[in-house]
Scaffold this motif. Structure first.
Motif, PDB file in Angstrom:
ATOM      1  N   GLN A 209      48.123  40.059  48.717  1.00  0.00           N
ATOM      2  CA  GLN A 209      47.185  39.783  47.645  1.00  0.00           C
ATOM      3  C   GLN A 209      45.818  39.599  48.282  1.00  0.00           C
TER       4      GLN A 209
ATOM      5  N   ARG B 204      40.805  49.297  45.263  1.00  0.00           N
ATOM      6  CA  ARG B 204      40.576  48.436  46.431  1.00  0.00           C
ATOM      7  C   ARG B 204      41.891  48.112  47.126  1.00  0.00           C
ATOM      8  N   ASP B 205      42.917  47.756  46.330  1.00  0.00           N
ATOM      9  CA  ASP B 205      44.220  47.430  46.905  1.00  0.00           C
ATOM     10  C   ASP B 205      44.860  48.650  47.574  1.00  0.00           C
ATOM     11  N   LEU B 206      44.730  49.812  46.959  1.00  0.00           N
ATOM     12  CA  LEU B 206      45.278  51.037  47.548  1.00  0.00           C
ATOM     13  C   LEU B 206      44.620  51.330  48.885  1.00  0.00           C
TER      14      LEU B 206
ATOM     15  N   LEU C  22      43.305  54.182  37.388  1.00  0.00           N
ATOM     16  CA  LEU C  22      43.337  52.959  38.191  1.00  0.00           C
ATOM     17  C   LEU C  22      42.086  52.128  37.922  1.00  0.00           C
ATOM     18  N   SER C  23      42.252  50.807  37.927  1.00  0.00           N
ATOM     19  CA  SER C  23      41.095  49.914  37.838  1.00  0.00           C
ATOM     20  C   SER C  23      40.418  49.873  39.206  1.00  0.00           C
TER      21      SER C  23
ATOM     22  N   GLU D  10      39.986  47.339  40.989  1.00  0.00           N
ATOM     23  CA  GLU D  10      40.788  46.450  41.822  1.00  0.00           C
ATOM     24  C   GLU D  10      42.008  47.169  42.397  1.00  0.00           C
ATOM     25  N   GLN D  11      42.616  48.047  41.614  1.00  0.00           N
ATOM     26  CA  GLN D  11      43.759  48.817  42.113  1.00  0.00           C
ATOM     27  C   GLN D  11      43.326  49.789  43.203  1.00  0.00           C
TER      28      GLN D  11
ATOM     29  N   CYS E 206      36.550  52.763  36.041  1.00  0.00           N
ATOM     30  CA  CYS E 206      37.897  53.159  36.450  1.00  0.00           C
ATOM     31  C   CYS E 206      37.839  54.392  37.346  1.00  0.00           C
TER      32      CYS E 206
END
Length: 79
Positions: free
Chosen positions: A73, A59-61, A53-54, A56-57, A35
Motif C-alpha cells: 500500500q 501509480r500503483d501499477l 484506470l484511476s 492512483e491505480q 483517468c
C-alpha cells in the motif's frame, strides 16, 4: 516500438509488438487528467476491449513493476 502523441485533452501512447510471432495487437493508452484508458483489439471478436484506470491505480501499477511478490500500500507522507 511505441509512439507518443499529444492530443487536445490527452496523451496517446501506442505500443506495437515487435517480438517473435505470434505478435499481439497494438495497445493504445490514453492518458487523461482524470483517468487512463488502455485499449486493444480482440481479434477473436473483432471488438476493441477497454480498461479504465484511476490515476492512483496507474501509480500503483508503476510501483508494482519493480517490486517483489507481496501485498503493498502506498501512503502519502506529509511534506
Amino acid at each position: 516500438m511505441f509512439s507518443i502523441e499529444h492530443e487536445f485533452d490527452s496523451t496517446v501512447i501506442t505500443l506495437v509488438d515487435e517480438g517473435p510471432e505470434p505478435l499481439q495487437e497494438d495497445v493504445v493508452i490514453n492518458s487523461f487528467a482524470e483517468c487512463v484508458t488502455i485499449e486493444q483489439l480482440d481479434p477473436r471478436t473483432d471488438q476493441m476491449q477497454k480498461i479504465t484506470l484511476s490515476p492512483e491505480q496507474v501509480r500503483d501499477l508503476a510501483a508494482a513493476l519493480d517490486l517483489p511478490e507481496g501485498v503493498y500500500q502506498i501512503r502519502e507522507t506529509p511534506a
